[in-house]
Scaffold this motif. Structure first.
Motif, PDB file in Angstrom:
ATOM      1  N   PHE A 447       0.844  -1.184   0.000  1.00  0.00           N
ATOM      2  CA  PHE A 447       0.000   0.000   0.000  1.00  0.00           C
ATOM      3  C   PHE A 447       0.883   1.239   0.000  1.00  0.00           C
ATOM      4  N   HIS A 448       0.237   2.385  -0.240  1.00  0.00           N
ATOM      5  CA  HIS A 448       0.911   3.666  -0.293  1.00  0.00           C
ATOM      6  C   HIS A 448       0.350   4.577   0.786  1.00  0.00           C
ATOM      7  N   VAL A 449       1.067   5.640   1.024  1.00  0.00           N
ATOM      8  CA  VAL A 449       0.636   6.676   1.960  1.00  0.00           C
ATOM      9  C   VAL A 449       0.764   8.016   1.251  1.00  0.00           C
ATOM     10  N   ALA A 450      -0.288   8.819   1.338  1.00  0.00           N
ATOM     11  CA  ALA A 450      -0.299  10.141   0.709  1.00  0.00           C
ATOM     12  C   ALA A 450      -0.261  11.209   1.793  1.00  0.00           C
ATOM     13  N   SER A 451       0.519  12.239   1.541  1.00  0.00           N
ATOM     14  CA  SER A 451       0.632  13.367   2.477  1.00  0.00           C
ATOM     15  C   SER A 451       0.400  14.658   1.710  1.00  0.00           C
ATOM     16  N   LEU A 452      -0.410  15.545   2.301  1.00  0.00           N
ATOM     17  CA  LEU A 452      -0.771  16.816   1.667  1.00  0.00           C
ATOM     18  C   LEU A 452      -0.403  17.955   2.603  1.00  0.00           C
ATOM     19  N   ASP A 453       0.328  18.957   2.064  1.00  0.00           N
ATOM     20  CA  ASP A 453       0.632  20.142   2.862  1.00  0.00           C
ATOM     21  C   ASP A 453      -0.249  21.302   2.414  1.00  0.00           C
ATOM     22  N   GLU A 454      -0.178  22.393   3.135  1.00  0.00           N
ATOM     23  CA  GLU A 454      -1.080  23.511   2.879  1.00  0.00           C
ATOM     24  C   GLU A 454      -0.734  24.276   1.611  1.00  0.00           C
ATOM     25  N   SER A 455       0.429  24.056   0.994  1.00  0.00           N
ATOM     26  CA  SER A 455       0.802  24.727  -0.246  1.00  0.00           C
ATOM     27  C   SER A 455       0.314  24.003  -1.490  1.00  0.00           C
ATOM     28  N   GLY A 456      -0.363  22.863  -1.322  1.00  0.00           N
ATOM     29  CA  GLY A 456      -0.908  22.140  -2.459  1.00  0.00           C
ATOM     30  C   GLY A 456      -0.002  21.064  -3.016  1.00  0.00           C
ATOM     31  N   VAL A 457       1.008  20.613  -2.286  1.00  0.00           N
ATOM     32  CA  VAL A 457       1.900  19.536  -2.727  1.00  0.00           C
ATOM     33  C   VAL A 457       1.391  18.223  -2.140  1.00  0.00           C
ATOM     34  N   LEU A 458       1.079  17.286  -3.024  1.00  0.00           N
ATOM     35  CA  LEU A 458       0.615  15.957  -2.622  1.00  0.00           C
ATOM     36  C   LEU A 458       1.711  14.948  -2.957  1.00  0.00           C
ATOM     37  N   ASN A 459       2.314  14.385  -1.927  1.00  0.00           N
ATOM     38  CA  ASN A 459       3.362  13.367  -2.097  1.00  0.00           C
ATOM     39  C   ASN A 459       2.785  11.985  -1.832  1.00  0.00           C
ATOM     40  N   VAL A 460       3.174  11.037  -2.661  1.00  0.00           N
ATOM     41  CA  VAL A 460       2.775   9.639  -2.490  1.00  0.00           C
ATOM     42  C   VAL A 460       4.016   8.834  -2.135  1.00  0.00           C
ATOM     43  N   TRP A 461       3.938   8.099  -1.024  1.00  0.00           N
ATOM     44  CA  TRP A 461       5.062   7.318  -0.510  1.00  0.00           C
ATOM     45  C   TRP A 461       4.721   5.831  -0.581  1.00  0.00           C
ATOM     46  N   VAL A 462       5.734   5.031  -0.842  1.00  0.00           N
ATOM     47  CA  VAL A 462       5.586   3.573  -0.848  1.00  0.00           C
ATOM     48  C   VAL A 462       6.094   3.029   0.479  1.00  0.00           C
ATOM     49  N   VAL A 463       5.276   2.218   1.109  1.00  0.00           N
ATOM     50  CA  VAL A 463       5.669   1.587   2.372  1.00  0.00           C
ATOM     51  C   VAL A 463       6.480   0.327   2.053  1.00  0.00           C
ATOM     52  N   VAL A 464       7.710   0.281   2.543  1.00  0.00           N
ATOM     53  CA  VAL A 464       8.631  -0.817   2.242  1.00  0.00           C
ATOM     54  C   VAL A 464       9.015  -1.500   3.552  1.00  0.00           C
ATOM     55  N   GLU A 465       8.933  -2.815   3.540  1.00  0.00           N
ATOM     56  CA  GLU A 465       9.350  -3.616   4.709  1.00  0.00           C
ATOM     57  C   GLU A 465      10.653  -4.323   4.368  1.00  0.00           C
ATOM     58  N   LEU A 466      11.691  -4.045   5.130  1.00  0.00           N
ATOM     59  CA  LEU A 466      12.998  -4.653   4.909  1.00  0.00           C
ATOM     60  C   LEU A 466      12.968  -6.119   5.313  1.00  0.00           C
ATOM     61  N   PRO A 467      13.790  -6.961   4.672  1.00  0.00           N
ATOM     62  CA  PRO A 467      13.773  -8.392   5.021  1.00  0.00           C
ATOM     63  C   PRO A 467      14.222  -8.667   6.442  1.00  0.00           C
ATOM     64  N   ARG A 468      15.137  -7.872   6.960  1.00  0.00           N
ATOM     65  CA  ARG A 468      15.590  -8.080   8.341  1.00  0.00           C
ATOM     66  C   ARG A 468      16.069  -6.748   8.910  1.00  0.00           C
ATOM     67  N   ALA A 469      16.001  -6.641  10.209  1.00  0.00           N
ATOM     68  CA  ALA A 469      16.379  -5.412  10.885  1.00  0.00           C
ATOM     69  C   ALA A 469      17.874  -5.405  11.180  1.00  0.00           C
ATOM     70  N   ASP A 470      18.450  -4.211  11.137  1.00  0.00           N
ATOM     71  CA  ASP A 470      19.867  -4.017  11.444  1.00  0.00           C
ATOM     72  C   ASP A 470      19.955  -3.204  12.727  1.00  0.00           C
ATOM     73  N   ILE A 471      20.394  -3.843  13.799  1.00  0.00           N
ATOM     74  CA  ILE A 471      20.442  -3.168  15.088  1.00  0.00           C
ATOM     75  C   ILE A 471      21.504  -2.084  15.113  1.00  0.00           C
ATOM     76  N   ALA A 472      22.469  -2.150  14.193  1.00  0.00           N
ATOM     77  CA  ALA A 472      23.515  -1.130  14.133  1.00  0.00           C
ATOM     78  C   ALA A 472      23.067   0.107  13.362  1.00  0.00           C
ATOM     79  N   GLY A 473      21.893   0.063  12.727  1.00  0.00           N
ATOM     80  CA  GLY A 473      21.423   1.202  11.957  1.00  0.00           C
ATOM     81  C   GLY A 473      21.820   1.103  10.501  1.00  0.00           C
TER      82      GLY A 473
END
Length: 708
Positions: A447-473
């Protein structure tokens, strides 16, 4: 006859004499074989020449003597050869025959002098061999004195332990047609006399829920029954059942605790409104929620019992680690004693939403223009612990923030709305009672996530799940927390300011966007509310749509803010719009003008909240800025609200709707109300506005057709 006998005796005597002479002759030459040296052919020829020269130098008398000796030797050799030939014939041996033939054929000058032939070449070779062997032996003796072998390092090539008697027996007899067996003699069964009496026992069993006619049973102490085979267990199904059962038990215990100890929720019993049958109150009296006002409420569109409340900064200092941060609490309305999760945010949260499938992801927009998400499935050990009173609380930091994405796609204005976009069309979802079960982790994050600011910019983001977490960052994903697995990737940017510029709007300046909603049945279409009373219609693929704008019944352009928009949750292509002038509009997706519009329903007060009912298609609820709630039932009256409730003296700040939309029997519809004091209460509406009416959806469609 006499002459023959005499001749025979002479022959025998001659043979005997020859034998004796041959024996004596062999004794004379037997010991001189090793004394002769072997000479080469060249040496022999040279010796013969020298011998002839010496003979020629001798006097004539000496020469005659030597010649006579040679003649005597040759005559003797001939006589011995004849005797030997006769002897070999007499004996009849094969070897004698061969040697006699050789002697007869050879010239008289090459015949041996005596019975044993002297081989000077063989004697010479034997002497040389002995001399060479002696030299080699001497050299080896000298070399052995110089060679000293080192015996300092030893190792074992094979370590074979001795074979015991049993192994020897098995080796000899184990491979034969035999088998081993053991016998128990019951030596360990020792009986002892005691004075106590045996205790009578009885085994019973029961099963719930019963899968057959027999749900219970038992046996006496004397019965001997075979043990039944262990049943096959479906582990995932058992886990889901136990999780759901634990959730139900926790809810029941929560209700008992609220009934027994209502001290933490003062006024909960007396706080029931006239439009409600019952009410409850969330426990906002926790130490970290003291003196914090609620600015926003949001409910999950799938798990309707899940609600998030956004709390601002505290009015008084409480804890240094929390005073400068905003707090978000995830609640289950069935467990009002405490939040399920507690989240922290550095910036002010202006809007938020849950993930479209399960309520395990929370997205929020901030006043700084950043998009933040929390993964509620993360291990609490990677987050901050704070001890407040006698217990520890886990405060979760954001899993990902777009503040770390240093590109031009970030918002530069405050975020007005955040919406999750499902890739699947509108459909009814079934889920277990637990809000954060293992099934949530198996659901795909497509799924995607859309964000709208007051200046009229609509950004669409892709939700990505990594295969494994890295505790070191992560080095590349600067906005991802160490140990996090969910991040946002920018997909596309849509500029809405150009499409919102209309004739007559130049006097009022640039049009400001306020909110965005996506069509549930087709997420590619969206509508955007503005501060000019207009609602823009567009698509994510930038396709032509009709109509492009939704306008009010008044055709003149006015600075009216479209504060809230909400689509019908029953699949109908209609939506509600609440404006700052107090008007409420009901639009159809294919019509530019509203089907219905109510201008004076709120007496001109701005509409700040507007929600469709989750159980009845013809019912919706509205909230105005004067802390008043309105209930509309279009089947009962399409002219105005059928009920009105004023919230006082504790003013109403935010409102959302929760309930079970899929269930017809036992369904509920509740209002979650946030007060100015920071308290949050739940009002369960009366049954007439909750229970569906027969053929309600068809009647609503007929009403809309008449209005069109």
């Amino acid at each position: 006859m006499r002459s023959l006998e005499i001749e025979k005796e002479d022959i025998d005597s001659e043979n005997a004499g020859a034998d004796e002479y041959a024996a004596c002759f062999e004794d004379d030459f037997e010991d001189y074989e090793d004394d002769f040296e072997v000479c080469d052919g060249d040496d022999d020829s040279s010796n013969e020449l020298e011998l002839k020269e010496k003979i020629e130098e001798l006097p004539l008398a000496r020469k005659r003597e030597i010649q006579e000796i040679h003649k005597a030797i040759n005559a003797e050799n001939e006589r011995i050869g004849e005797l030997s030939y006769r002897l070999s014939q007499k004996q009849g041996l094969l070897e004698g025959e061969r040697s006699s033939e050789t002697d007869a054929n050879s010239s008289p000058s090459r015949a041996p002098v005596c019975g044993i032939f002297v081989d000077f070449a063989t004697a010479s070779r034997r002497q040389k061999s002995r001399t060479q062997a002696l030299k080699q032996k001497t050299r080896s003796t000298k070399l052995l004195r110089l060679i000293d072998l080192d015996f300092s390092f030893t190792f074992s090539l094979l370590d074979l332990p001795p074979v015991n008697e049993y192994d020897m027996y098995i080796r000899n007899f184990g491979k034969k047609n035999t088998k081993q067996a053991y016998v128990q003699y019951n030596e360990d069964n020792v009986d002892r006399d005691i004075q106590t009496e045996e205790i009578e026992t009885r085994g019973v069993w029961t099963q719930h829920p019963g899968e057959g006619t027999a749900v219970s049973g038992g046996s006496g102490s004397g019965d001997v029954r075979e043990v039944a085979a262990a049943p096959k267990v479906n582990t995932p199904r058992l886990t889901s059942f136990l999780r759901a059962a634990c959730q139900v038990i926790a809810v029941l215990l929560e209700e008992d605790r609220v009934a027994a100890e209502p001290s933490w929720s003062p006024g909960a019993v007396d706080g029931t409104l006239a439009i409600s049958d019952s009410s409850s109150q969330l426990n906002t009296s926790l130490p970290f929620l003291q003196d914090r006002k609620v600015s926003c409420l949001c409910a999950s569109q799938v798990q309707r019992q899940m609600v998030v409340s956004v709390h601002g900064l505290p009015a008084a200092a409480f804890a240094p680690a929390l005073d400068s941060r905003h707090v978000l609490c995830v609640w289950d309305i069935r467990q009002p004693s405490g939040p399920q999760k507690v989240l922290l945010c550095e910036s002010k949260v202006t809007c938020c939403c849950f993930s479209p499938f399960k309520a395990f992801l929370l997205f929020a927009g901030t006043a700084h223009g950043s998009i933040i998400l929390w993964d509620l499935r993360e291990d609490s050990r990677i987050h901050q612990y704070v001890k407040l009173g006698d217990c520890f609380w886990t405060f979760r930091m954001a899993t990902f923030s777009t503040d770390g994405v240093l590109t031009s796609v970030n918002h530069c204005s405050p975020i007005q709305a955040v919406e999750s976009i499902s890739t699947s069309v509108y459909k009814k979802q079934s889920f277990v009672l637990s809000p954060f079960s293992m099934q949530e982790e198996m659901s795909g994050l497509s799924f995607h996530v859309a964000s709208l600011d007051e200046s009229g910019v609509l950004n669409v983001w892709v939700v990505v799940e990594l295969p494994r977490a890295d505790i070191a960052g992560s080095v590349s994903d600067l906005g991802l927390i160490p140990g996090g697995r969910i991040k946002l990737v920018h997909s596309t940017t849509i500029q809405l300011s150009d499409s919102l510029c209309q004739k007559g709007c130049e006097f009022w300046g640039c049009t400001q966007t306020l909110n965005v909603k996506f069509l549930p049945s087709d997420p590619s279409h969206f509508i955007v509310g503005t501060d000019m009373g207009l609602i823009s219609h567009g698509t994510r693929q930038d396709l032509r749509v009709s109509p492009k704008l939704y306008k009010p019944q008044q055709h003149d352009v006015r600075p009216v803010r479209v504060n809230v928009i909400d689509f019908s949750p029953f699949g109908e292509p209609v939506f509600l719009a609440g404006c700052s002038d107090g008007s409420i509009r009901l639009h159809q997706l294919t019509s530019e003008c509203p089907l219905l519009q109510w201008d004076g329903s709120t007496e001109g007060h701005a509409v700040t909240g507007l929600r469709w009912s989750l159980t009845r298609p013809a019912v919706f609820l509205a909230q105005d800025e004067t802390s008043c709630i309105y209930i509309w039932d279009l089947l009962e009256s399409d002219l105005g609200p059928v009920a009105k409730q004023l919230i006082s003296p504790d003013r109403l700040v935010a409102m959302t709707v929760v309930g079970e939309a899929e269930k017809t029997s036992g369904s509920f519809l509740a209002l979650v109300l946030a007060r100015a004091s920071g308290s949050v209460d739940i009002q369960y509406l009366r049954r007439p506005w909750v229970a569906p009416v027969h053929d309600e959806l068809r009647r609503l469609q007929r009403l809309l057709q008449e209005a069109l």
